[in-house]
Motif scaffolding. Structure first.
Motif, PDB file in Angstrom:
ATOM      1  N   LEU A  18       0.819  -1.216   0.000  1.00  0.00           N
ATOM      2  CA  LEU A  18       0.000   0.000   0.000  1.00  0.00           C
ATOM      3  C   LEU A  18       0.850   1.261   0.000  1.00  0.00           C
ATOM      4  O   LEU A  18       0.473   2.277  -0.599  1.00  0.00           O
ATOM      5  CB  LEU A  18      -0.914   0.010   1.228  1.00  0.00           C
ATOM      6  N   THR A 100      -3.672   2.908  -4.289  1.00  0.00           N
ATOM      7  CA  THR A 100      -4.015   2.383  -2.965  1.00  0.00           C
ATOM      8  C   THR A 100      -5.370   2.860  -2.469  1.00  0.00           C
ATOM      9  O   THR A 100      -6.232   2.056  -2.084  1.00  0.00           O
ATOM     10  CB  THR A 100      -2.917   2.760  -1.946  1.00  0.00           C
ATOM     11  N   LEU A 104      -8.732   0.445  -1.806  1.00  0.00           N
ATOM     12  CA  LEU A 104      -9.245   0.186  -0.456  1.00  0.00           C
ATOM     13  C   LEU A 104     -10.684   0.681  -0.311  1.00  0.00           C
ATOM     14  O   LEU A 104     -11.525   0.002   0.292  1.00  0.00           O
ATOM     15  CB  LEU A 104      -8.357   0.853   0.584  1.00  0.00           C
ATOM     16  N   ILE A 114     -11.228  -4.350   6.397  1.00  0.00           N
ATOM     17  CA  ILE A 114      -9.820  -4.199   6.040  1.00  0.00           C
ATOM     18  C   ILE A 114      -8.962  -4.250   7.296  1.00  0.00           C
ATOM     19  O   ILE A 114      -9.251  -3.580   8.294  1.00  0.00           O
ATOM     20  CB  ILE A 114      -9.591  -2.873   5.292  1.00  0.00           C
TER      21      ILE A 114
END
Length: 234
Positions: A18, A100, A104, A114
């Motif tokens: 990430l 990233t 997400l 997550i």
């Protein structure tokens, strides 16, 4: 512990997957030794895992510092003591990859929780989460478990804490050594984000992607396929 099938977990390694860990290391080295950042990154990559093996309880900021000292020593460079902590100081500012935040956010929108299983300290990941700009539901750090991946402790702690099993869990990571191999050993469904086009055997991953662009589709597919395989064995 009973598994709630409605809860689906996607766990991530943070640095390298990430956050652009390589950029952070190379930039810190470049600040101290102009023109040598890329070269020193390759040397550093050899030293950090060794420091983690030797000192599994060492704080990650100190791992960064010791690994940089060894890197400079191998390269024959004079590293001032005050400069040795450049990586430990700069880590909260290392950039996330461009893909990233959207990946997400899309994963959360698809109903996944997550979590981060990270080889760093609580304070480091706390500072880093602001750069992710997406809510994280759980974190397991090296400081929490007293060891660094590829040791299995991160995975065991997460499973024990949240009732995660292969029925509701997919692990996503860039590092073959730190994450994909141990997840394979533990039977955790896994997506390898092979950002560096590394030549390691892709067959131990359930899916391989070059980045996070198609992450949601890959995680969903791996999850469905694993559940079908598991149900077929029962």
């Amino acid at each position: 512990m009973t598994v709630d099938a409605r809860v689906r977990w996607a766990t991530f390694d943070c640095f390298g997957t990430l956050v652009d860990w390589r950029h952070g290391i190379a930039t810190g080295a470049e600040l101290l030794f102009p023109g040598r950042g890329a070269e020193l990154l390759d040397v550093y990559n050899r030293h950090e895992p060794q420091v983690q093996r030797e000192f599994p309880a060492m704080r990650y900021r100190d791992v960064l510092t010791e690994a940089l000292r060894r890197t400079a020593g191998e390269a024959g460079l004079d590293l001032l003591e005050d400069d040795a902590r450049v990586l430990a100081v700069s880590i909260p500012f290392w950039p996330v990859f461009p893909d990233t935040r959207l990946a997400l956010a899309d994963l959360r929108a698809a109903g996944w929780r997550i979590a981060l299983l990270t080889n760093c300290d609580r304070d480091v990941i706390g500072e880093t989460q602001r750069r992710l700009a997406v809510a994280v539901d759980a974190v397991v750090t090296a400081e929490d478990v007293g060891s660094y991946k590829p040791h299995h402790n991160h995975f065991h702690r997460f499973a024990d804490s949240f009732g995660a099993t292969r029925d509701n869990w997919v692990h996503v990571a860039q590092s073959y050594f730190h994450d994909i191999r141990p997840a394979h050993e533990l039977g955790i469904p896994r997506v390898w984000i092979n950002r560096l086009a590394e030549p390691d055997d892709p067959s131990i991953a359930d899916a391989v992607l070059p980045d996070l662009t198609e992450l949601v589709q890959a995680v969903e597919q791996v999850h469905r396929a694993d559940r079908l395989n598991t149900e077929g064995v029962r």
